[in-house]
Design an enzyme around this catalytic site. Sequence first.
Site, PDB file in Angstrom:
ATOM      1  N   GLU A 193     -10.739 -14.467  21.185  1.00  0.00           N
ATOM      2  CA  GLU A 193     -11.490 -13.350  21.753  1.00  0.00           C
ATOM      3  C   GLU A 193     -12.899 -13.342  21.172  1.00  0.00           C
ATOM      4  OE1 GLU A 193     -10.184  -9.013  23.098  1.00  0.00           O
ATOM      5  OE2 GLU A 193     -10.262  -9.262  20.951  1.00  0.00           O
TER       6      GLU A 193
ATOM      7  N   HIS B  22      -9.310  -7.419  15.598  1.00  0.00           N
ATOM      8  CA  HIS B  22     -10.130  -7.267  16.809  1.00  0.00           C
ATOM      9  C   HIS B  22     -11.604  -7.225  16.403  1.00  0.00           C
ATOM     10  CE1 HIS B  22     -11.817  -5.682  20.483  1.00  0.00           C
ATOM     11  NE2 HIS B  22     -10.691  -6.023  21.088  1.00  0.00           N
TER      12      HIS B  22
ATOM     13  N   GLY C 141      -9.048  -5.542  28.175  1.00  0.00           N
ATOM     14  CA  GLY C 141      -9.601  -4.259  27.747  1.00  0.00           C
ATOM     15  C   GLY C 141      -9.811  -3.343  28.938  1.00  0.00           C
TER      16      GLY C 141
ATOM     17  N   LYS D 196      -7.922   0.817  23.934  1.00  0.00           N
ATOM     18  CA  LYS D 196      -8.963   1.198  22.956  1.00  0.00           C
ATOM     19  C   LYS D 196      -8.953   2.730  22.754  1.00  0.00           C
ATOM     20  CE  LYS D 196     -11.359  -3.029  24.049  1.00  0.00           C
ATOM     21  NZ  LYS D 196     -12.584  -3.784  24.138  1.00  0.00           N
TER      22      LYS D 196
HETATM   23  P1  13P Z   1     -12.795  -6.200  27.837  1.00  0.00           P
HETATM   24  O1  13P Z   1     -11.652  -6.768  28.673  1.00  0.00           O
HETATM   25  O2  13P Z   1     -13.162  -4.805  28.220  1.00  0.00           O
HETATM   26  O3  13P Z   1     -13.939  -7.148  27.758  1.00  0.00           O
HETATM   27  O4  13P Z   1     -12.223  -6.065  26.360  1.00  0.00           O
HETATM   28  C1  13P Z   1     -11.639  -7.154  25.781  1.00  0.00           C
HETATM   29  C2  13P Z   1     -10.959  -6.683  24.575  1.00  0.00           C
HETATM   30  O5  13P Z   1     -11.620  -6.315  23.616  1.00  0.00           O
HETATM   31  C3  13P Z   1      -9.486  -6.597  24.615  1.00  0.00           C
HETATM   32  O6  13P Z   1      -8.964  -6.292  23.371  1.00  0.00           O
END
Ligand code: 13P
Length: 268
Positions: free
Chosen positions: A167, A95, A236, A12
């Site tokens: 997701e 996303h 993430g 990110k």
């Molecule tokens: P987290 O693993 O921090 O919950 O994030 C998931 C995500 O958005 C992966 O792209």
Amino acid sequence: MIKRTLIVGNWKMNLSIAQASFLVSKLHKKIAGHRDIEVVLAPHTLALQPVSLQIDRRRFRLAAQNAYYKDEGAYTGEVSFTLLNDIVHYAIIGHSERRVYFNEDLDMIRDKVSACVRNQITPILCVGETSQEWSNGESKQVLHDQIVSALSDLTANEVAGMVIVYEPQWTITTFHGRPAKPDEVKSAVDFIRKQVSELYDDTAAKHLRVLYGGSVDEHSAGSYLRVEGCEGVLVGSASLNYQRFAAIVDSAYRKNRERADSDAKRQD
Ligand code: 13P
């Protein structure tokens, strides 16, 4: 057909270039190359170039977190998939943070998926419902609409080569989510394949890789990777820590060994 398990770390908008370089050097020491596992790192756009020069490409591949769907032109501030295609193998599209914070709608996501494919980049398409939609029992309708729209410009062959991640927003750390249960992941993964099979054919549904993402960590990764039909995870926060990320890759390694052992026993 043996599919490689896909472990994707989405960094990110985190890590300076120096921090990214430090993380890559730690990952090199901690993660060995495995023939049946593909490890993909998704740094922010600014870090992609330096990371691409640093990584051992036999062990790691890169994904873009985003790009614009036009190939070139007067689009101030944007980077295109055309400009990225000699750096990345993959790009994360759709996303939920982009859907929510940047108002990316179904048409924009469809155009980005097509731009990826046009530029020989494999889309990692994220689909999933909000917590409201989940509570209202609308999950399947939302997944259906997102999939139909995102894939609408692609051939069956192109769909077969791509990656879809379940997701849901209610599982993502960003949105203070709770992790999905493995049986919830199983039902979504089966539904995604069924949609692809109905829209295209069984071959596309079989070849496509389907992943889960949302609060995956070193403790939970193994349980998702053991879900039949779930061929990897999108990680993430836990991907920012080399020990946690390496432990997730290790879960994939152990799961694949278990499967190989049980296949060998069955053949005896
Ligand atoms: P987290 O693993 O921090 O919950 O994030 C998931 C995500 O958005 C992966 O792209």
